[in-house]
Design an enzyme around this catalytic site. Sequence first.
Site, PDB file in Angstrom:
ATOM      1  NE  ARG A  71      -2.520  -1.411   2.867  1.00  8.19           N
ATOM      2  CZ  ARG A  71      -2.527  -2.654   3.595  1.00  8.19           C
ATOM      3  NH1 ARG A  71      -3.133  -4.397   2.940  1.00  8.19           N
ATOM      4  NH2 ARG A  71      -2.012  -3.230   4.818  1.00  8.19           N
ATOM      5  CD  GLU A 108       0.038  -6.947  15.841  1.00  9.14           C
ATOM      6  OE1 GLU A 108       0.150  -6.487  14.572  1.00  9.14           O
ATOM      7  OE2 GLU A 108      -0.937  -6.239  16.799  1.00  9.14           O
TER       8      GLU A 108
HETATM    9  P1  AMP Z   1       3.849  -1.968  12.389  1.00  8.15           P
HETATM   10  O1  AMP Z   1       4.890  -2.637  11.362  1.00  8.15           O
HETATM   11  O2  AMP Z   1       3.341  -2.333  14.008  1.00  8.15           O
HETATM   12  O3  AMP Z   1       4.020  -0.853  12.190  1.00  8.15           O
HETATM   13  O4  AMP Z   1       2.809  -2.271  11.762  1.00  8.15           O
HETATM   14  C1  AMP Z   1       2.960  -1.409   9.813  1.00  8.15           C
HETATM   15  C2  AMP Z   1       2.771  -2.260   8.496  1.00  8.15           C
HETATM   16  O5  AMP Z   1       0.938  -2.656   8.877  1.00  8.15           O
HETATM   17  C3  AMP Z   1       1.814  -1.583   8.023  1.00  8.15           C
HETATM   18  O6  AMP Z   1       2.073  -1.293   6.336  1.00  8.15           O
HETATM   19  C4  AMP Z   1       0.262  -1.571   7.685  1.00  8.15           C
HETATM   20  O7  AMP Z   1      -0.291  -1.771   6.398  1.00  8.15           O
HETATM   21  C5  AMP Z   1      -0.766  -3.023   8.471  1.00  8.15           C
HETATM   22  N1  AMP Z   1      -0.922  -2.853   9.258  1.00  8.15           N
HETATM   23  C6  AMP Z   1      -0.342  -2.867  10.557  1.00  8.15           C
HETATM   24  N2  AMP Z   1      -1.175  -2.705  11.839  1.00  8.15           N
HETATM   25  C7  AMP Z   1      -2.681  -2.643  10.795  1.00  8.15           C
HETATM   26  C8  AMP Z   1      -4.199  -2.039  11.285  1.00  8.15           C
HETATM   27  N3  AMP Z   1      -4.137  -2.046  12.257  1.00  8.15           N
HETATM   28  N4  AMP Z   1      -5.052  -1.876  10.122  1.00  8.15           N
HETATM   29  C9  AMP Z   1      -4.391  -1.603   8.790  1.00  8.15           C
HETATM   30  N5  AMP Z   1      -2.805  -2.053   8.636  1.00  8.15           N
HETATM   31  C10 AMP Z   1      -2.027  -2.707   9.785  1.00  8.15           C
END
Ligand code: AMP
Length: 183
Positions: A71, A108
């Site tokens: 995205r 996660e």
């Molecule tokens: P992070 O690495 O934990 O910051 O997660 C960010 C990545 O995971 C991004 O590329 C987002 O597209 C996706 N992502 C994580 N959490 C969400 C969420 N609650 N809703 C949508 N996309 C998420």
Amino acid sequence: MSTHTQSPETSHVSAVLDELCATVEDYPAEGIVFKDLTPVFADGAAFKLMVDSIVTAFAGKFDAVAGIEARGFLLAAAAAYATGTGVITIRKAGKLPREVFAESYALEYGQATLELHKEDVPAGTRVLILDDVLATGGTIGAAVSLLERSGAIVTGVGVVLEIDGLPGRSNLAPHEVLSLQTV
Ligand code: AMP
């Protein structure tokens, strides 16, 4: 935006996101509230507002825009085109054909790896990193590391949404992070 001041422009961005962003409970796993921005991207005026809001905030500070698969590519390509800068693709493991830098990071559940071609970014390039959502910051943190290993200078991070209550922003310090809305 990230400052949480409610200028008319900021509240307009928030109103558009409130109207168009879809929220999906328990996706892709139980307990996760997934913020689906595809309806925002599909709306011409809303998409333009998101991209313009981000590039305006970082005007003059970047020579290239890096997007994170998948995205982030949509935002980065539009931002690069709008500003006459280059677009850099940071991809999931195994997609790039030439020599890469690779960075693994925690999700996660489990691990993921992002890659960047070693020769795609000239040293000293000032790069703005874009993605759709900032949660823990692991994904963007890996992108920062890849770019810095290339000799690039990360001058900003832009996301449409920032998930409240997670340490994404602090994990990316001292980089400047702009989110258009915190949810
Ligand atoms: P992070 O690495 O934990 O910051 O997660 C960010 C990545 O995971 C991004 O590329 C987002 O597209 C996706 N992502 C994580 N959490 C969400 C969420 N609650 N809703 C949508 N996309 C998420």
